[in-house]
Structure formats: C-alpha cells, structure tokens
Design a protein around this motif. Sequence first.
Motif, PDB file in Angstrom:
ATOM      1  N   SER A  79       0.805  -1.224   0.000  1.00 44.62           N
ATOM      2  CA  SER A  79       0.000   0.000   0.000  1.00 44.62           C
ATOM      3  C   SER A  79       0.835   1.269   0.000  1.00 44.62           C
ATOM      4  N   TYR A  80       2.062   1.186   0.442  1.00 42.87           N
ATOM      5  CA  TYR A  80       2.845   2.408   0.631  1.00 42.87           C
ATOM      6  C   TYR A  80       3.044   3.173  -0.682  1.00 42.87           C
ATOM      7  N   GLY A  81       3.350   2.477  -1.767  1.00 42.69           N
ATOM      8  CA  GLY A  81       3.634   3.158  -3.026  1.00 42.69           C
ATOM      9  C   GLY A  81       2.491   4.050  -3.483  1.00 42.69           C
ATOM     10  N   GLN A  82       1.265   3.509  -3.473  1.00 42.18           N
ATOM     11  CA  GLN A  82       0.123   4.285  -3.924  1.00 42.18           C
ATOM     12  C   GLN A  82      -0.178   5.446  -2.979  1.00 42.18           C
ATOM     13  N   PHE A  83      -0.100   5.193  -1.677  1.00 42.54           N
ATOM     14  CA  PHE A  83      -0.384   6.261  -0.715  1.00 42.54           C
ATOM     15  C   PHE A  83       0.691   7.347  -0.772  1.00 42.54           C
ATOM     16  N   HIS A  84       1.932   6.949  -0.986  1.00 37.77           N
ATOM     17  CA  HIS A  84       3.016   7.929  -1.051  1.00 37.77           C
ATOM     18  C   HIS A  84       2.866   8.830  -2.278  1.00 37.77           C
ATOM     19  N   GLN A  85       2.455   8.279  -3.421  1.00 38.03           N
ATOM     20  CA  GLN A  85       2.255   9.075  -4.616  1.00 38.03           C
ATOM     21  C   GLN A  85       1.152  10.110  -4.435  1.00 38.03           C
ATOM     22  N   LEU A  86       0.147   9.784  -3.647  1.00 37.39           N
ATOM     23  CA  LEU A  86      -0.954  10.709  -3.397  1.00 37.39           C
ATOM     24  C   LEU A  86      -0.669  11.664  -2.241  1.00 37.39           C
ATOM     25  N   GLY A  87       0.485  11.535  -1.611  1.00 34.43           N
ATOM     26  CA  GLY A  87       0.804  12.375  -0.471  1.00 34.43           C
ATOM     27  C   GLY A  87       0.017  12.032   0.773  1.00 34.43           C
ATOM     28  N   MET A  88      -0.390  10.771   0.893  1.00 40.10           N
ATOM     29  CA  MET A  88      -1.224  10.332   2.022  1.00 40.10           C
ATOM     30  C   MET A  88      -0.555   9.200   2.795  1.00 40.10           C
ATOM     31  N   ALA A  89       0.769   9.207   2.815  1.00 40.50           N
ATOM     32  CA  ALA A  89       1.481   8.113   3.467  1.00 40.50           C
ATOM     33  C   ALA A  89       1.161   8.033   4.954  1.00 40.50           C
ATOM     34  N   THR A  90       0.882   9.166   5.591  1.00 43.00           N
ATOM     35  CA  THR A  90       0.589   9.152   7.025  1.00 43.00           C
ATOM     36  C   THR A  90      -0.746   8.478   7.327  1.00 43.00           C
ATOM     37  N   ARG A  91      -1.600   8.348   6.304  1.00 44.01           N
ATOM     38  CA  ARG A  91      -2.889   7.681   6.496  1.00 44.01           C
ATOM     39  C   ARG A  91      -2.812   6.176   6.225  1.00 44.01           C
ATOM     40  N   LEU A  92      -1.613   5.683   6.057  1.00 46.35           N
ATOM     41  CA  LEU A  92      -1.436   4.260   5.772  1.00 46.35           C
ATOM     42  C   LEU A  92      -1.957   3.388   6.910  1.00 46.35           C
ATOM     43  N   GLY A  93      -1.824   3.877   8.155  1.00 50.27           N
ATOM     44  CA  GLY A  93      -2.271   3.081   9.291  1.00 50.27           C
ATOM     45  C   GLY A  93      -3.755   2.805   9.276  1.00 50.27           C
ATOM     46  N   SER A  94      -4.550   3.726   8.739  1.00 51.45           N
ATOM     47  CA  SER A  94      -5.997   3.525   8.729  1.00 51.45           C
ATOM     48  C   SER A  94      -6.389   2.353   7.846  1.00 51.45           C
ATOM     49  N   ILE A  95      -5.838   2.285   6.634  1.00 49.22           N
ATOM     50  CA  ILE A  95      -6.201   1.207   5.717  1.00 49.22           C
ATOM     51  C   ILE A  95      -5.626  -0.127   6.168  1.00 49.22           C
ATOM     52  N   ILE A  96      -4.418  -0.108   6.723  1.00 54.12           N
ATOM     53  CA  ILE A  96      -3.819  -1.360   7.198  1.00 54.12           C
ATOM     54  C   ILE A  96      -4.613  -1.927   8.365  1.00 54.12           C
ATOM     55  N   ASN A  97      -4.851  -1.102   9.362  1.00 53.85           N
ATOM     56  CA  ASN A  97      -5.549  -1.591  10.554  1.00 53.85           C
ATOM     57  C   ASN A  97      -6.992  -1.971  10.255  1.00 53.85           C
ATOM     58  N   MET A  98      -7.662  -1.191   9.395  1.00 57.18           N
ATOM     59  CA  MET A  98      -9.034  -1.530   9.031  1.00 57.18           C
ATOM     60  C   MET A  98      -9.092  -2.874   8.313  1.00 57.18           C
ATOM     61  N   SER A  99      -8.181  -3.084   7.371  1.00 58.83           N
ATOM     62  CA  SER A  99      -8.174  -4.343   6.622  1.00 58.83           C
ATOM     63  C   SER A  99      -7.860  -5.530   7.517  1.00 58.83           C
ATOM     64  N   VAL A 100      -6.916  -5.352   8.430  1.00 58.65           N
ATOM     65  CA  VAL A 100      -6.534  -6.444   9.314  1.00 58.65           C
ATOM     66  C   VAL A 100      -7.659  -6.782  10.287  1.00 58.65           C
ATOM     67  N   VAL A 101      -8.234  -5.764  10.920  1.00 57.55           N
ATOM     68  CA  VAL A 101      -9.208  -6.006  11.983  1.00 57.55           C
ATOM     69  C   VAL A 101     -10.532  -6.530  11.429  1.00 57.55           C
ATOM     70  N   ARG A 102     -10.973  -5.996  10.313  1.00 64.56           N
ATOM     71  CA  ARG A 102     -12.298  -6.348   9.807  1.00 64.56           C
ATOM     72  C   ARG A 102     -12.298  -7.594   8.926  1.00 64.56           C
ATOM     73  N   GLU A 103     -11.257  -7.803   8.116  1.00 69.73           N
ATOM     74  CA  GLU A 103     -11.318  -8.867   7.130  1.00 69.73           C
ATOM     75  C   GLU A 103     -10.146  -9.840   7.203  1.00 69.73           C
ATOM     76  N   LEU A 104      -8.952  -9.343   6.910  1.00 76.43           N
ATOM     77  CA  LEU A 104      -7.834 -10.254   6.711  1.00 76.43           C
ATOM     78  C   LEU A 104      -7.442 -10.995   7.978  1.00 76.43           C
ATOM     79  N   GLY A 105      -7.485 -10.323   9.126  1.00 71.91           N
ATOM     80  CA  GLY A 105      -7.142 -10.998  10.371  1.00 71.91           C
ATOM     81  C   GLY A 105      -8.041 -12.186  10.661  1.00 71.91           C
ATOM     82  N   PRO A 106      -9.360 -11.986  10.740  1.00 70.34           N
ATOM     83  CA  PRO A 106     -10.252 -13.122  11.001  1.00 70.34           C
ATOM     84  C   PRO A 106     -10.213 -14.198   9.929  1.00 70.34           C
ATOM     85  N   VAL A 107     -10.204 -13.796   8.653  1.00 70.70           N
ATOM     86  CA  VAL A 107     -10.294 -14.790   7.574  1.00 70.70           C
ATOM     87  C   VAL A 107      -9.019 -15.624   7.478  1.00 70.70           C
TER      88      VAL A 107
END
Length: 277
Positions: A79-107
């Motif tokens: 995810s870092y490459g796409q977020f860095h190009q958009l200047g939103m690298a600091t928001r990387l934690g939101s997408i990582i944690n959301m994906s892990v907690v809601r979907e990828l972690g349980p599945v």
Amino acid sequence: MATVSRPRSSAVAALGGLTHDALVVLGDWAIFAGRTLAWMMRRPSRGTLLPVFYSVGVHSVTVVMITGTFIGMVLAVQSYGQFHQLGMATRLGSIINMSVVRELGPVLAATMLAGRIGSAMAAELATMRITEQVDALETMGVNPIHYLVVPRFVACGLLIPLLTILADFMGVMGGALISIKVYQIEAHHYWTHAQEFVGLWDLFSGLAKSMFFGAAIALISCHRGFNTRAGAQGVGRAATEAFVVSFIAILALDFFLALFMNSLYDRIWPVGGTRLF
C-alpha cells in the motif's frame, strides 16, 4: 437424434446425481450440527475440555502470531507506493488496521486454523471411527457426539476469536513496524489517523465473524471425521475434505456476514446519525 440426446441425458443424470449427493451430505451435516447443539445443553467434563482447549489454543499461538505479523507487513509494503504518490502516506495506518481487523485478520487466521486444527480433528476422529473406538463408546453408553464433538465445538467457538485478537494485534504491529521503521512515516500521524478510522465496531464485527468461522470449522471437521471411509486413504481424504470444505465455508460466511454487518451498521448508525463507538 437419439445419439445426440444420449450424451445430454447422461450429463443431466450426472448433474442430478451430484446434486442429490450434495443435498444428502448437507442434510446429514445439518442433522449432525443439530445434535451437537442439542448436546451442548449438557456440560462436558473437564477431562475432555482441557486437552482440546490446550491443543486448539496453546498450540496455535505461534502460527497465528506469524500469520498476523506478515499480514500487516505485506499490506504495508503493497500500500505504501500508492499512498506515497498521493501524499497520504501518514494515512497508511488507517487502511492497514481496518483491513486487518475487519477482514484479513479473522479470515486468514481462521484459514490457518482450519488447516492446523480442522485437519487434525478430522484425522483423529476418522482414526477413531475406523478402529471402532467410536463404536466402543456407544457400547459403554457414552454418546460420541457429547464426548468427542462438543468439546471441540466449544473450544473452536471460544478460542478462535481470542486467537483472532492475537492475529489482529500482530498484524497492526507488523504494519506499524514497516511503515514507521522502514518507510519513515511519522509515528504520531500514523497512529492518529489509524485511531480515527478504526473503532470498536470494526473489532466487534471481526470477532463475530471469527466465532462463526470457529463453529463451522469444528462442525465440518468433526462431521468429516465421523463419516470417513475405511483405511488410511479414508483418513487422509477426511482431513483434506475437512480443510477444503472449511475454507469454502469461511469465504461464504465472510461474504454473508459482511453483508449482514454492513446492513446492521446502517440501521444503528444511519447516514447523518451519531456513531456511539
């Protein structure tokens, strides 16, 4: 015309036979699940619960920790490459944690446990079936479902959500490690944005899914073990079928539960409403 209709009729007959067999297996599994839930009313003994709890819980900690850590790390790298190009690298934690907690972690945690726990349960019960140990329990007046299935069902239903919490935690830490230490994202902004987007509802929905995943793994694996074929090949086939069917059930349950959770969320917090947590 007769030569043309014969292949078609044989194909329809084969399809009908497969459908019939699938419905028979599904009905037998439903009866098996109903009997398991009925025997849940009678508490199993500690002598049967504790070894199963230890096997399902303690022996799975290492696998779940490794799985969760690499889930978060891979998400951060991808995810870092796409977020860095958009200047939103600091928001990387939101997408990582959301994906892990809601979907990828349980599945993914449930998938790993289906391979480790489900296959072992199916192989163990299949061995007991072909060596007539299950018949011996019935001869002694002990119900095999209450003695063998209920403890495994309780252990998977209670411990897999706890193992999912561990997988979520390790996934969050793995993603933060790569994002902060490798990609040099400011830790304060990383955690601030993560906290803004991930709430208790996300954690609750993931844990609710994992509880259903655990119940499905236990019921499918025990059913496959009880209905094994004779011989070593039958034991191996029961273990394989337990994992494959459990994996398909996890994906199907994840889809329908996601629809239900989203619908429930919209009813509790409609657009423009106030979110409580």
